[in-house]
Design an enzyme around this catalytic site. Structure first.
Site, PDB file in Angstrom:
ATOM      1  N   LEU A  97      -2.854  -9.622  13.675  1.00  0.00           N
ATOM      2  CA  LEU A  97      -1.948  -9.140  14.730  1.00  0.00           C
ATOM      3  C   LEU A  97      -0.540  -9.026  14.144  1.00  0.00           C
ATOM      4  CD1 LEU A  97      -2.988 -10.884  18.051  1.00  0.00           C
ATOM      5  CD2 LEU A  97      -3.670  -8.688  17.108  1.00  0.00           C
ATOM      6  N   HIS A  98      -0.371  -8.040  13.300  1.00  0.00           N
ATOM      7  CA  HIS A  98       0.927  -7.837  12.656  1.00  0.00           C
ATOM      8  C   HIS A  98       1.829  -7.061  13.608  1.00  0.00           C
ATOM      9  CE1 HIS A  98      -0.011  -3.597  11.660  1.00  0.00           C
ATOM     10  NE2 HIS A  98      -1.236  -4.069  11.768  1.00  0.00           N
ATOM     11  N   ALA A  99       2.992  -6.684  13.122  1.00  0.00           N
ATOM     12  CA  ALA A  99       3.990  -6.112  14.021  1.00  0.00           C
ATOM     13  C   ALA A  99       3.476  -4.908  14.800  1.00  0.00           C
ATOM     14  CB  ALA A  99       5.235  -5.737  13.219  1.00  0.00           C
TER      15      ALA A  99
END
Lengths: 89, 596
Positions: A13-15
């Protein structure tokens, strides 16, 4: 009402993926939550989702307060399962 | 973008290595200067009266809106190939309105009755430890995205103008998130040793400028502005794309030696570039540069160019998915004109089929696009698009020395029609009270054989001719340079081409109009005796060729070349022309004359 889902994309769940969840959750009438272990964050906030630091393989729970938001819950689960359309490799 | 940026954790003696993209070759060693960090760190706290709370919240909202607009503008200006960069910025736009940042700041203004800056700072400082304590490096680094976004809001809140790059007064390595074309055009190059940025790729504006200025640059480092502090000692390795922060003694020595060797090579090349190009018998020749991007103007200036002899304007039409606006064009033209003033800038109007450029249609529906609907033919068919560009040029002309150049003229009527549109455009600007300068020279590209033949007629209506040798050769000799079967036939020294140049030159002299050459022919030293002999006194070329061509001119006498040209013009083949040219000037203009 809630659903468990495992993160499959390499970046977790990156940017960008957090932003997509926040965008989807933003359309909900009531509150939407992401749970990891005993931590719970507001799915409508990219920053809050980022603070969970969910990498690949983490299982999260998506939870809604009101059943009217069920389609949004489904949409988020789908996005996660789909790896946010990213190519792994 | 995430995958290319790796950070090696601190090594012995605190040396840190950052890996980015090698955007411009070279080595530099010096102190870091962080460009956008002025005024943001000191935040004052003051209380807001209850009656003013709404206004304070609105002030915050306005700053966020402005930040969002800025980012969206940058995203719009980002070409397709840098989509990854744009994606990061899109994430930033989302962060701007994030509940944890936006709503919480507004809530804090209300609950604490404080100013917006203080509220934002409080919210952000609560977020920081949450990220900094994460074990995963990727998520920890997201803090920089949040800090970046909050810095932008802070800057818009405080109304703090970005640090004026023009005022930098020491030799430094510029460290910035990104440098806008406007900023880079203001930099005093003698004060900048290198560029280090968080954003931008090899083909970004900063990369292009750095290369054309021959300044080492490492871009796309993502976190450079966070890891590097003002006055840190840096080594920038533009070959490998590495930046060393606080390097070890050993590395300092190693890089210093490498840097020395590289600089000697560069210095040899540009020696004497700024001195005038004056022949042995005292005639001054104007040697100018061709550019495509506004940023390249600095390269022309630094290579000693006497102006811009050809500003190709297609790029702005090809880099977006819509036509550029009058203001966007004006803004760029003005940049170039101002940097070059009082030296002339010859702006050539659109030389392609704009519809195709804008719609990304790669395949041509025309069987023979070189002879199809392009350049002035297209512009006359689409007067609204043409007028937008002319308005931008007329407005930019207020700021310096502008000449207008019309490409691909093949008949007298086209010149008349173009001038009619030019007059209408200038009239419209004047009646709207918009500052413009209509008293500029109007010239045409001489690149179609019919124009050579009609030169005496066309000369009545124009102020100058600019000979574009590449197309003139292609159209005269029926040679498509893209076609490998025939490309070898392409030869600027073909007797037919020399005679055509002579005809144009003779007409220009008789009618008293200006004459220039802007094709590749002018960038080759061996051709210079021919051009001087044919009466060319103004030439424009790739900026990097300027020093060499100036040096060639200084080795020649115009009188001698005029005596020689008769012999050259009497030859029957290109090979014969080359033979007599080599015999007369080969030694004088061979490469070893320039190695000192």
């Amino acid at each position: 009402m809630s659903k468990d889902v495992t993160i499959v994309n390499d970046l977790g769940l990156h940017a960008r993926s957090a932003a997509r969840i926040a965008q989807a959750a933003g359309k909900a009438a009531s509150r939407v939550w992401i749970l990891r272990g005993d931590e719970m964050v507001d799915a409508k906030s990219t920053i809050d989702v980022l603070t969970l630091a969910c990498g690949k393989g983490t299982t999260i729970t998506v939870k809604i307060d009101h059943k009217a938001d069920a389609p949004i819950l489904e949409r988020i689960v789908e996005m996660v399962e789909d790896g946010f359309g990213e190519q792994n490799g | 973008m995430d995958s290319v940026n790796k950070t090696v954790e601190p090594e012995a003696e605190g040396e840190t290595l950052l890996q980015g993209l090698p955007a411009s070759p070279g080595i530099c060693i010096g102190k870091a200067y962080l460009v956008h960090q002025g005024g943001v760190t000191v935040v004052k706290k003051y209380f807001i009266h209850e009656s003013k709370l709404e206004a304070e919240k609105n002030r915050f909202k306005t700053a966020v809106k402005k930040s969002s607009d800025e980012l969206r503008q940058i995203i719009r200006d980002t070409p397709e190939e840098f989509q990854e960069h744009a994606d990061i910025l899109k994430t930033h736009v989302m962060l701007l309105n994030d509940k944890m940042l936006y709503n919480k700041s507004i809530d804090t203004i209300e609950s604490d009755r404080v100013n917006a800056e203080w509220a934002l700072r409080k919210v952000v400082s609560h977020l920081k430890p949450v990220f900094m304590n994460m074990s995963d490096g990727y998520f920890r680094d997201r803090w920089y995205d949040i800090a970046n976004v909050s810095d932008r809001i802070m800057r818009n809140l405080s109304g703090e103008a970005p640090v004026d790059i023009r005022n930098i007064d020491k030799r430094v390595i510029l460290v910035a998130q990104d440098l806008s074309p406007a900023e880079t055009s203001q930099i005093h190059l003698e004060r900048v040793k290198g560029f280090v940025t968080d954003l931008g790729g090899i083909a970004s504006h900063t990369g292009i400028i750095a290369r054309s200025l021959q300044i080492p640059a490492v871009l796309g480092l993502e976190t450079a502005t966070r890891r590097i502090k003002n006055d840190d000692l840096l080594i920038v390795d533009g070959f490998k794309g590495q930046v060393l922060i606080n390097p070890t003694e050993e590395n300092l020595i190693r890089y210093e030696e490498q840097r020395g060797r590289f600089e000697i090579r560069i210095a040899r090349m540009s020696r004497g570039a700024q001195a005038p190009a004056e022949t042995l018998d005292g005639m001054k020749i104007r040697v100018m540069g061709n550019i495509e991007l506004p940023e390249e103007v600095v390269s022309v200036r630094d290579h000693g160019g006497d102006g811009i002899g050809l500003y190709r304007t297609e790029f702005q039409y090809m880099s977006g998915n819509r036509f550029p606006t009058e203001f966007e064009l004006y803004d760029k033209y003005r940049d170039v004109v101002e940097v070059m003033a009082p030296k002339p800038v010859v702006i050539r109007t659109l030389d392609i089929n704009g519809d195709k450029a804008v719609s990304y249609t790669l395949q041509s529906e025309e069987a023979n696009p070189a002879m199809g609907l392009r350049a002035i033919r297209y512009c006359l068919k689409k007067p609204e698009i043409f007028k937008t560009q002319l308005r931008a040029i007329l407005r930019a002309a207020v700021h310096g020395n502008v000449r207008l150049l019309i490409p691909m003229i093949s008949s007298y009527e086209e010149v008349l029609a173009t001038k009619q549109i030019f007059r209408e455009t200038a009239d419209a600007l004047e009646s709207d009270g918009i500052p413009c300068n209509r008293n500029i020279d109007i010239g045409i590209m001489v690149e179609v054989p019919s124009t050579v033949i009609l030169a005496d007629i066309i000369a009545r209506e124009v102020d100058f001719f600019s000979i574009g040798t590449n197309d003139l050769i292609q159209y005269s000799m029926a040679i498509d340079r893209q076609n490998r079967q025939v490309a070898h036939l392409f030869d600027p020294l073909h007797p037919a081409i020399l005679r055509m140049v002579k005809r144009v030159s003779d007409v220009a002299k008789e009618t008293g109009i200006g004459l220039a050459m802007c094709g590749e022919m002018a960038g080759q030293p061996i051709n210079i005796p021919i051009l001087l002999g044919l009466g060319i006194e103004e030439m424009s070329m790739n900026p990097r060729s300027i020093p060499l061509i100036k040096q060639s001119i200084r080795a020649l006498s115009v009188q001698e070349t005029r005596d020689f040209i008769g012999e050259a013009l009497a030859q029957s083949t290109a090979a014969d022309v080359r033979r007599v040219l080599e015999a007369a000037y080969g030694c004088k203009l061979s490469d070893n004359c320039y190695t000192e």
